[in-house]
Write an enzyme that holds these catalytic residues in place. Structure first.
Site, mmCIF file in Angstrom:
data_model
loop_
_atom_site.group_PDB
_atom_site.id
_atom_site.type_symbol
_atom_site.label_atom_id
_atom_site.label_comp_id
_atom_site.label_asym_id
_atom_site.label_seq_id
_atom_site.Cartn_x
_atom_site.Cartn_y
_atom_site.Cartn_z
ATOM 1 N N LYS A 148 5.617 7.798 -5.190
ATOM 2 C CA LYS A 148 5.030 6.947 -4.141
ATOM 3 C C LYS A 148 5.710 5.572 -4.116
ATOM 4 C CE LYS A 148 2.409 5.050 -1.214
ATOM 5 N NZ LYS A 148 2.174 5.463 0.161
ATOM 6 N N CYS A 151 1.792 -2.234 2.145
ATOM 7 C CA CYS A 151 2.392 -1.257 1.231
ATOM 8 C C CYS A 151 3.820 -1.603 0.881
ATOM 9 C CB CYS A 151 2.349 0.122 1.886
ATOM 10 S SG CYS A 151 0.724 0.518 2.517
#
Ligand code: SAJ
Length: 413
Positions: A205, A259
């Site tokens: 991720k 993010c």
């Protein structure tokens, strides 16, 4: 895994709510948990607190059929999902306190055979840390429950589609955990499910978002070099991308959102001595809004009382999310430096959020007013409304186009 099971979702934000709604829409009972009482109330009315295409319909459907209900506290269940924020604190150090408190919340409700899955973007080792917290309080559960990490990787604006369609990396703390988690996701994900270790899934991720950040930094650096050399960067990138092995991303006013501008720091904090490129990319992207401000200030030089119109405040196109937006950084800096009278155009909001935009000097206006009143037009977000503006309406204005929609290939302005 069977549809008659019960799922607890801790965290009903941008990831938790769409995921909970999607699972509930498949007929599985989902007990949503959020610490914010307003969020709980809104969801139980079948409404949503975030703007995301197709989300409200899904939530309304799931709540109306009784498959989704929001609460302040968890209950015993078969599967526990955690999707809470993982911001960073001072010095770009990851802050996993929300993951820890979500884990503490579910610990008293865990039972034999349960599956616990962490979906929040997390530093490598967080899933093991979660397991340590669980077994410290409930040692009798060791070997009796499954724990896995499965990162969300959906794009805001396309969350519902990508939740169902994207492939997923699933990392259990042991083989049984991986298999149980894989069987669970198979109930609602149509993309492929790839089993790995928890640490690899955590790093996967972080790597995805760091990869994108580094690539945007490359485009942003090239754009600054092109500005100095008086080369049209959009034409340059279009031409370079004709090479079969080159695919440069789009420069912009900086990298926003919750993010891509955050996650690379998690890698840096794990291996600071080895993360030079990733750290530098962050710095390049963080410096871009200030470079745009300098560009605007240079453009004001010929004007005695310059009027500057900033087109777009959101962190990317066609959304209303102004948090962590480079456009907001630019507007605030222009105001602070008294660069001129500043107007903002943002078709996705009705009023300026005062906590985000400093001072009372900023006026929110429509595009026509901005074009009429301003000397300098600064394009910050490629919203569809701005793409549709006929470039002939902009003639005679100084244009600073950070997204290349008004000064595309072939144009020299
Ligand atoms: N941006 C550019 N140039 C580009 C692409 C993006 O300047 O060529 C800017 C955008 O304007 C925006 C920022 O980058 O300010 C981030 O936008 P984005 O659309 O690239 O990504 P996010 O932050 O909305 O979502 C990302 C996605 N990650 C990747 O594409 C690798 C998404 O799949 C993740 O699930 C999400 O982060 C997340 O939750 O981690």
């Amino acid at each position: 895994m069977h549809k008659s099971m019960k799922v607890v979702m801790v965290g009903l934000g941008y990831i938790g709510l769409p995921t909970a709604a999607l699972i509930a829409a498949k007929g599985i009972t989902v007990h949503g948990v959020d610490v914010n009482a307003d969020v709980v109330k809104t969801i139980n009315e079948g409404k949503v607190h975030i703007v995301e295409p197709d989300l409200e319909g899904l939530v309304t459907y799931a709540v109306a059929r009784g498959h989704l209900k929001a609460h302040a506290q968890p209950v015993p269940a078969d599967v526990f999902l955690i999707a809470v924020p993982t911001p960073f604190r001072e010095g770009h150090q990851p802050d996993i306190t929300y993951v820890e408190s979500a884990t503490e919340m579910i610990i008293p409700h865990l039972g034999e055979g349960n599956l616990v899955i962490l979906e929040s973007t997390s530093p490598v080792g967080t899933t093991e840390r979660m397991a340590d917290l669980v077994y410290a309080k409930r040692p009798e559960l060791r070997g009796k429950i499954s724990i896995a990490y499965c990162p969300e990787r959906v794009l805001p604006g396309k969350i519902i589609f990508e939740l169902e369609r994207n492939d997923r990396a699933i990392g259990g703390l042991d083989a049984r955990s991986s298999e149980q988690a894989r069987a669970f996701y198979a109930l609602f994900v149509k993309g492929k499910l790839h089993v790995t270790t928890a640490r690899t899934a955590e790093m996967c991720k972080l790597t995805e978002n760091a990869y994108r950040d580094v690539n945007i930094a490359f485009a942003n650096e090239i754009s600054l070099i092109c500005e100095r050399l008086n080369i049209n960067v959009w034409e340059l990138i279009t031409l370079a991308n004709l090479h079969p092995r080159v695919n440069i991303l789009q420069p912009g006013p900086g990298v926003g959102g919750h993010c891509i501008a955050v996650d690379p720091w998690f890698i840096v904090s794990l291996a600071p001595d080895l993360s030079n490129l990733i750290r530098t990319a962050r710095k390049v992207n963080d410096s871009k809004p200030h470079q745009v401000v300098e560009q605007v200030i240079r453009a004001t030089a010929g004007h005695s009382a310059p009027v500057i119109a900033c087109f777009g405040l959101a962190f990317k196109a066609n959304i209303d999310d102004l948090r962590e937006s480079p456009a907001v950084v630019i507007v605030n800096e222009l105001l602070a430096r008294k660069a001129g009278r500043v107007l903002a155009v943002e078709p996705n909001i009705d009023a300026l959020p005062k906590r985000l935009v400093a001072g009372g000097e900023l006026r929110l206006v429509d595009a026509a007013t901005a074009i009429r009143e301003a000397d300098i037009l600064v394009l910050l977000v490629d919203h569809r409304e701005f793409v549709d503006i006929d470039p002939r309406r902009l003639s005679g204005k100084t244009i600073i186009d950070t997204r290349g929609i008004w000064t595309q290939v072939g144009s020299q302005s």
